[in-house]
Design an enzyme around this catalytic site. Structure first.
Site, short mmCIF file in Angstrom:
data_model
loop_
_atom_site.label_atom_id
_atom_site.label_comp_id
_atom_site.label_asym_id
_atom_site.label_seq_id
_atom_site.Cartn_x
_atom_site.Cartn_y
_atom_site.Cartn_z
N ASP A 13 24.21 -20.21 3.34
CA ASP A 13 24.80 -21.36 4.04
C ASP A 13 26.27 -21.51 3.66
O ASP A 13 27.11 -21.84 4.48
CB ASP A 13 24.07 -22.66 3.67
CG ASP A 13 22.74 -22.77 4.40
OD1 ASP A 13 22.53 -21.99 5.36
OD2 ASP A 13 21.92 -23.62 4.01
N GLU A 19 23.31 -19.99 -0.77
CA GLU A 19 24.45 -19.08 -0.88
C GLU A 19 24.85 -18.60 0.51
O GLU A 19 26.03 -18.53 0.87
CB GLU A 19 24.01 -17.88 -1.74
CG GLU A 19 25.10 -16.92 -2.11
CD GLU A 19 25.90 -17.41 -3.32
OE1 GLU A 19 26.71 -16.65 -3.80
OE2 GLU A 19 25.70 -18.56 -3.76
N CYS A 34 5.78 3.92 -21.13
CA CYS A 34 4.94 2.81 -20.67
C CYS A 34 4.68 1.85 -21.83
O CYS A 34 4.25 2.29 -22.91
CB CYS A 34 3.62 3.36 -20.13
SG CYS A 34 2.44 2.07 -19.73
N LYS A 76 12.56 -31.82 8.21
CA LYS A 76 12.92 -30.49 8.73
C LYS A 76 12.08 -29.47 7.99
O LYS A 76 12.36 -29.13 6.83
CB LYS A 76 14.42 -30.23 8.55
CG LYS A 76 14.87 -28.91 9.15
CD LYS A 76 16.38 -28.82 9.17
CE LYS A 76 16.86 -27.56 9.85
NZ LYS A 76 16.43 -26.34 9.18
N GLU A 124 7.81 -26.28 15.05
CA GLU A 124 7.96 -25.40 13.90
C GLU A 124 6.59 -24.88 13.47
O GLU A 124 5.68 -25.67 13.23
CB GLU A 124 8.61 -26.21 12.77
CG GLU A 124 9.23 -25.39 11.68
CD GLU A 124 10.63 -24.89 12.02
OE1 GLU A 124 11.11 -25.11 13.16
OE2 GLU A 124 11.25 -24.27 11.14
S1 IVH Z 1 15.41 -29.91 16.86
C1 IVH Z 1 18.37 -28.88 19.78
N1 IVH Z 1 13.69 -30.91 15.16
O1 IVH Z 1 15.62 -26.48 12.47
C2 IVH Z 1 17.60 -29.25 18.61
N2 IVH Z 1 14.55 -28.74 14.74
O2 IVH Z 1 18.57 -25.43 13.49
C3 IVH Z 1 17.17 -28.10 17.81
N3 IVH Z 1 13.61 -27.68 12.75
O3 IVH Z 1 14.88 -23.54 13.19
C4 IVH Z 1 15.99 -28.25 17.02
N4 IVH Z 1 12.29 -29.32 12.17
O4 IVH Z 1 13.00 -25.04 14.22
C5 IVH Z 1 14.47 -29.86 15.47
N5 IVH Z 1 12.14 -31.90 13.75
C6 IVH Z 1 12.92 -30.85 14.07
C7 IVH Z 1 12.94 -29.69 13.28
C8 IVH Z 1 13.78 -28.66 13.65
C9 IVH Z 1 12.70 -28.10 11.87
C10 IVH Z 1 14.26 -26.36 12.72
C11 IVH Z 1 14.22 -25.65 14.02
C12 IVH Z 1 15.33 -24.66 13.89
C13 IVH Z 1 16.30 -25.39 13.05
C14 IVH Z 1 17.40 -25.94 13.92
#
Ligand code: IVH
Length: 683
Positions: free
Chosen positions: A36, A34, A410, A115, A176
């Site tokens: 996003d 939501e 209750c 991710k 991360e």
């Molecule tokens: S690259 C410039 N690689 O996604 C590149 N980010 O919006 C920026 N995230 O919270 C990040 N896995 O921590 C990258 N394999 C990955 C990732 C990753 C998770 C997260 C990152 C940030 C968000 C980026």
């Protein structure tokens, strides 16, 4: 103001509110999807009306501002965000944009990385040693959380250079930090048992754990870390993301095993759908896949926009949401009498799991979401674990929906419920309510409490229902013969349980306070009180409200609750009974700041007469001092014995404070508080 300007202003307000709840309070009000959607809507409107973009628009920054309690650190290179792609077409569009920018028709190769839904952190290594670490914060400035990051075992504290490879003087590794689903569930169970608020999803739990001011609490949370990049790729000899990940792997970092080299964009799409398929089986949460142009040379040419690099994109999975009917609301009674509404749903499959119940947290939540019985509701598995109601589908109402009424009495003991002023939580004030009693007893022996093996939830329910244990002291009066008569107990399990009970009698103030289930005092608060009162219950019992309020982290509600609790004659009686059963509190060590030698760094040179070198070191450390083996400006006291050697000369050159053995012995005696507090005490 034009309608568009109004709409933009409204969106910004909404997004700012939700960003604050999400990033700063770790307590979101709406589903991530939501959020996003709101963000995308604002981005699109601003793209169409660039004149309406203001510098304070949430689109102009990444994430939230750092909290005041931590030191701020400015990232040498900004930690950027990523643009999103929501489907296959948008991934192809991404490649088309890249080709246009690079003025080429050739297909490109990529690295596709899961991710993880955790917290982006940066680790700074100086000469291969982890010197500090920080959160992403707003992308420019983050919070310094070195001590907390150091508790994560998959983060190397020292980098070992692989053969034929060098480590730059300064290396900033990014990745991360996350919590596994198992760790997340266990943590929430503990928090529920302690009467603390639970984390909505693993991301918030990871963020909350890393933003702990007390790193000992962080250390108890099963956090983990995957590395995915460095701040400046021109520093090292790798030519591509693939080589970089290999290099990071060799340096000792964990690299996500589902990372894949893709020779073209169709392989990227393939890997995306593969990850989507296996997503539910992974031990951690992923919310998509990050796609990066593999070649560093191309990455350099592509460069970045204000918020995000051109050479990478986040391919996001569709949220696991579904709609169903809200059939009923049940009201559960918690350990502190809190009444929690639970939504009873028509069972529905959400991302492979049948959901039939969802927590509504408190009555305020019902009003905030505007729910009615019989509503069609949008639900989702937040962080794919705890089902939650996102919102009612108001358009589907046909007039048959009914208001949800909070009970007046209750559901267990029928006592009249109260809703204290300025509180969101309705409570049963009857401390003898059987539901509360049982939950308190379950909590008392649980991991968050006295951690008594063999007396888990089931056993405690049984002992309560069989009327063998009705009150906390009854636990300590339990005998093997009481247990073996009950279903499911054998001689051995009964003996083990009794042994565990006896062993638990020697405890710490923190553990006892946490086990007692005092309102607003969870594990964290209990730890603060233990530290402040040096583990002494007597001292705590002598405290008044003002004094409690001076402790950082103890607010007015908590202070009042503690005072009320210990004034209750029944509590006093219970503590005396516990004492008679042999409960003792081992006084905890003083916090480093309170130690007499806090901040002192000793260096010993030459042989001492009255004590061995090792003993001298122990005596210094006992009082909170540190011991160095090399001379440097950090040394505050040089203790010189017989035949001191070259260190004494250097110490003189550096102008350091020099003590002979007699001075040192006097310093020890003057600061001997090691015998002051008794080792074991109760009252
Ligand atoms: S690259 C410039 N690689 O996604 C590149 N980010 O919006 C920026 N995230 O919270 C990040 N896995 O921590 C990258 N394999 C990955 C990732 C990753 C998770 C997260 C990152 C940030 C968000 C980026």
């Amino acid at each position: 103001m034009s309608d568009i300007a109004k709409k933009i202003a409204e969106l910004k307000k909404q997004i700012n509110l939700h960003a604050h709840r999400y990033y700063e309070l770790d307590d979101p009000l709406i589903a991530d999807s939501e959020y996003d959607r709101l963000f995308q809507e604002l981005l699109q409107l601003e793209e169409l009306h660039p004149d309406l973009v203001t510098p304070d628009s949430p689109t102009q920054r990444v994430g939230g501002k750092p909290l005041a309690e931590f030191n701020s650190v400015r990232h040498t290179h900004p930690m950027l965000s990523l643009e999103n792609a929501f489907n296959e077409t948008e991934l192809h569009d991404f490649e088309v944009r890249l080709q246009r920018f690079l003025k080429t028709k050739q297909s490109l190769s990529y690295m596709a990385e899961p991710k993880l839904d955790g917290l982006a952190v940066e680790l700074v290594y100086e000469k291969g040693l982890l010197s500090f670490g920080s959160t992403r914060g707003d992308g420019q400035t983050g919070e310094e959380i070195t001590r907390n990051l150091k508790t994560i075992r998959s983060i190397p504290l020292r980098l070992e250079a692989p053969p034929n490879m060098q480590i730059p003087e300064l290396l900033e590794v990014r990745g991360e930090a996350y919590l596994s689903l198992e760790g997340f569930t266990a943590l929430n169970e503990q928090r529920l048992a302690a009467g603390e608020t639970i984390f909505a999803n693993p991301r918030n739990a990871a963020a909350g754990s890393l933003r702990q001011l007390d790193s000992r609490i962080t250390a108890q949370r099963p956090l983990d870390f995957f590395a995915y990049g460095i701040s400046d790729t021109t520093q090292i000899s790798c030519n591509s993301q693939e080589e970089l990940l290999d290099y990071l792997d060799k340096l000792g970092f964990s690299i996500n095993p589902l990372t894949k080299f893709c020779g073209d964009i169709s392989q990227v799409v393939e890997h995306f759908s593969h990850l989507q398929d296996i997503r539910q089986t992974l031990p951690y949460d992923i919310d998509g896949m990050v796609v990066k142009v593999n070649s560093f040379e191309l990455q350099q040419r592509l460069g970045s926009k204000a918020r995000s690099p051109r050479w990478a994109i986040a391919a996001k999975f569709a949220a696991t949401q579904a709609t169903t009917i809200l059939q009923d609301v049940e009201f559960q009674v918690g350990r502190t009498g809190a009444i929690t509404p639970v939504a009873i749903l028509e069972p529905v499959n959400v991302g492979g799991v049948v959901v039939s119940r969802a927590t509504l947290h408190n009555s305020g939540e019902i009003n905030r979401k505007g729910l009615m019985l019989g509503d069609q509701v949008l639900i989702q598995r937040a962080g794919d674990v705890i089902p939650e109601i996102v919102k009612p589908v108001v358009e589907q109402r046909d007039g048959s929906q009914k208001d949800i009424l909070m009970p007046e009495n209750c559901p267990i003991c029928q006592h009249r419920l109260i809703l204290p002023e300025n509180e969101a939580i309705t409570r049963c004030p009857n401390s003898h309510c059987p539901a509360q009693r049982m939950r308190l007893l379950i909590h008392f022996t649980s991991r968050a409490g006295m951690d008594i093996d063999g007396l888990g939830k089931k056993a405690m329910e049984q002992l309560f229902n069989e009327k063998i244990i009705q009150d906390i002291p009854d636990i300590y009066g339990l005998k093997v013969t009481d247990l073996v008569l009950l279903d499911g107990w054998a001689e051995k399990s009964a003996r083990n349980a009794i042994d565990a009970i006896l062993a638990s009698r020697e405890t710490t103030l923190a553990r006892l306070l946490s086990a007692l289930g005092i309102r607003y005092v969870g594990e964290e608060g209990a730890g603060l009180l233990d530290e402040h009162y040096s583990g002494s219950l007597e001292n705590l019992l002598r405290a008044n409200e003002e004094e409690l309020l001076e402790i950082e982290g103890i607010g007015p509600q908590t202070a009042k609750s503690i005072i009320d609790y210990f004034q209750d004659p029944e509590v006093v009686k219970m503590l005396l009974q516990l004492k008679n059963f042999g409960l003792t509190i081992a006084s905890s060590k003083k916090s480093p700041e309170q130690s007499p030698f806090a901040g002192f760094v000793f260096l010993f040179t030459g042989s001492l007469d009255g004590m061995s070198r090792d003993e001298a070191k122990v005596r210094a450390k006992e009082r909170g001092g540190k011991v160095a083996s090399q001379i440097s400006q950090k040394v505050t006291h040089v203790v010189v014995g017989e035949k001191p050697g070259s260190k004494l000369k250097k110490a003189r050159e550096l102008g350091l404070k020099i003590l002979n053995e007699k001075d040192f012995a006097e310093l020890l005696t003057a600061n001997d508080d090691t015998k002051k507090s008794p080792q074991l005490s109760m009252f």
